[in-house]
Write a protein that holds these residues in place. Structure first.
Motif, PDB file in Angstrom:
ATOM      1  N   GLU A   1       0.815  -1.214   0.000  1.00 16.03           N
ATOM      2  CA  GLU A   1       0.000   0.000   0.000  1.00 16.03           C
ATOM      3  C   GLU A   1       0.851   1.269   0.000  1.00 16.03           C
ATOM      4  N   GLU A   2       1.915   1.294   0.808  1.00 18.29           N
ATOM      5  CA  GLU A   2       2.758   2.494   0.860  1.00 18.29           C
ATOM      6  C   GLU A   2       3.406   2.766  -0.492  1.00 18.29           C
ATOM      7  N   THR A   3       3.900   1.701  -1.126  1.00 20.09           N
ATOM      8  CA  THR A   3       4.568   1.878  -2.412  1.00 20.09           C
ATOM      9  C   THR A   3       3.589   2.362  -3.476  1.00 20.09           C
ATOM     10  N   LYS A   4       2.365   1.855  -3.453  1.00 19.08           N
ATOM     11  CA  LYS A   4       1.364   2.314  -4.421  1.00 19.08           C
ATOM     12  C   LYS A   4       1.126   3.820  -4.291  1.00 19.08           C
ATOM     13  N   ILE A   5       1.147   4.311  -3.063  1.00 19.28           N
ATOM     14  CA  ILE A   5       0.913   5.734  -2.826  1.00 19.28           C
ATOM     15  C   ILE A   5       2.108   6.573  -3.265  1.00 19.28           C
TER      16      ILE A   5
ATOM     17  N   TYR B   1      11.806   8.046  -5.049  1.00 18.50           N
ATOM     18  CA  TYR B   1      11.283   7.023  -4.140  1.00 18.50           C
ATOM     19  C   TYR B   1      11.691   5.639  -4.620  1.00 18.50           C
ATOM     20  N   LYS B   2      12.208   4.823  -3.688  1.00 17.76           N
ATOM     21  CA  LYS B   2      12.501   3.419  -3.957  1.00 17.76           C
ATOM     22  C   LYS B   2      11.970   2.604  -2.788  1.00 17.76           C
ATOM     23  N   GLU B   3      11.437   1.427  -3.106  1.00 20.60           N
ATOM     24  CA  GLU B   3      10.819   0.592  -2.078  1.00 20.60           C
ATOM     25  C   GLU B   3      11.810   0.243  -0.977  1.00 20.60           C
TER      26      GLU B   3
ATOM     27  N   GLY C   1      17.718   0.778  -9.776  1.00 20.45           N
ATOM     28  CA  GLY C   1      17.304   1.995 -10.460  1.00 20.45           C
ATOM     29  C   GLY C   1      17.440   3.238  -9.611  1.00 20.45           C
ATOM     30  N   SER C   2      17.097   4.370 -10.217  1.00 19.48           N
ATOM     31  CA  SER C   2      17.310   5.667  -9.578  1.00 19.48           C
ATOM     32  C   SER C   2      16.097   6.162  -8.816  1.00 19.48           C
ATOM     33  N   GLY C   3      14.924   5.598  -9.091  1.00 19.67           N
ATOM     34  CA  GLY C   3      13.719   6.093  -8.445  1.00 19.67           C
ATOM     35  C   GLY C   3      13.196   7.371  -9.063  1.00 19.67           C
ATOM     36  N   ILE C   4      13.608   7.659 -10.289  1.00 21.12           N
ATOM     37  CA  ILE C   4      13.171   8.900 -10.936  1.00 21.12           C
ATOM     38  C   ILE C   4      12.339   8.642 -12.189  1.00 21.12           C
ATOM     39  N   GLY C   5      12.414   7.428 -12.726  1.00 24.25           N
ATOM     40  CA  GLY C   5      11.744   7.122 -13.989  1.00 24.25           C
ATOM     41  C   GLY C   5      10.242   7.313 -13.954  1.00 24.25           C
ATOM     42  N   LEU C   6       9.586   6.829 -12.898  1.00 23.58           N
ATOM     43  CA  LEU C   6       8.134   6.960 -12.822  1.00 23.58           C
ATOM     44  C   LEU C   6       7.710   8.405 -12.564  1.00 23.58           C
ATOM     45  N   ALA C   7       8.562   9.166 -11.889  1.00 21.29           N
ATOM     46  CA  ALA C   7       8.274  10.592 -11.700  1.00 21.29           C
ATOM     47  C   ALA C   7       8.289  11.310 -13.047  1.00 21.29           C
ATOM     48  N   ILE C   8       9.224  10.930 -13.912  1.00 21.20           N
ATOM     49  CA  ILE C   8       9.271  11.502 -15.259  1.00 21.20           C
ATOM     50  C   ILE C   8       8.011  11.115 -16.031  1.00 21.20           C
TER      51      ILE C   8
END
Length: 231
Positions: free
Chosen positions: A170-174, A181-183, A189-196
């Motif tokens: 649930e936390e990761t989905k949010i 953010y990385k789990e 990975g860098s944790g920036i791809g989904l933000a882009i």
């Protein structure tokens, strides 16, 4: 503007620390090998070369991603709008990524109905979104299935990348679309791809979200884009 510069400096520092540390480690390994004599230097040199090559590639990709998201967030990114079919984009990406999926024992299936409406958007940016979602599905799925589908809604086109991989709590989905953010701290990975991806979809007046029943239950990443006639 000063706040933007400060944020960029902070983001660059955060993102580049890990690959720089690994490059330093590789150099130290090689220097120790030289001090101990010639035995094993060739093997150690190959290991160092691999570490350097991988992390220099990671640095280049990180710098590109940070500059991309900084331009998107600042409104400095100019879109190159054209009329195109998502069908063509998906098929191109799958052709390019099917080998990587096969190595991990994953089967990719394209489930696109005929006659999907065209969209008016920046093709390269939408390619970037779909490619990242499929790449993530491959990374986090082992011996599983990845399905790419799309459907026409009354005022938008909805694209879905679904996998049978590790799933999300649930936390990761949010938080998964948050920058950096990385789990876990050791997550790939860098944790920036989904933000882009989120920024790209939003500047096209679309929405992006994720669905998952929990750990081990797979994930469905979805995004919408307005239809061409509605832009």
């Amino acid at each position: 503007m000063e706040e933007l510069k400060d944020n960029l400096i902070r983001d660059v520092t955060h993102e580049l620390k890990t690959p720089v540390a690994k490059i330093e480690m590789a150099i130290d390994m090689f220097e120790r090998s030289l001090k101990t004599g010639n035995e094993g230097v060739s093997k150690r040199g190959s290991q160092v070369h691999e570490i350097l090559r991988n992390n220099i590639g990671r640095l280049k990709n990180s710098i590109k991603n940070i500059l991309d998201i900084s331009k998107l967030e600042s409104g400095m990114e100019l879109l190159k709008i054209s009329l195109f079919s998502v069908d063509d984009v998906v098929k191109q990406i799958v052709r390019e990524m099917v080998a990587a999926a096969t190595v991990k024992g994953n089967a990719i299936t394209i489930l696109l109905p005929t006659g999907l409406p065209m969209i008016r958007a920046d093709r390269d940016k939408i390619y970037q979104v779909v490619a990242h979602l499929i790449d993530n599905a491959i990374k986090f799925t082992e011996q599983g299935k990845i399905n790419i589908s799309a459907r026409a809604l009354p005022d938008a086109l909805e694209v879905t990348v679904e996998d049978t991989g590790r799933g999300l709590d649930e936390e990761t989905k949010i938080r998964v679309f948050e920058k950096f953010y990385k789990e876990t701290s050791s997550a790939y990975g860098s944790g920036i791809g989904l933000a882009i991806c989120k920024n790209i979809v939003q500047i096209h007046k679309g929405k992006i979200w994720v669905e998952s029943q929990g750990k081990g239950m797979g994930s469905r990443f979805k995004f919408t884009l307005p239809l061409a006639e509605n832009r």
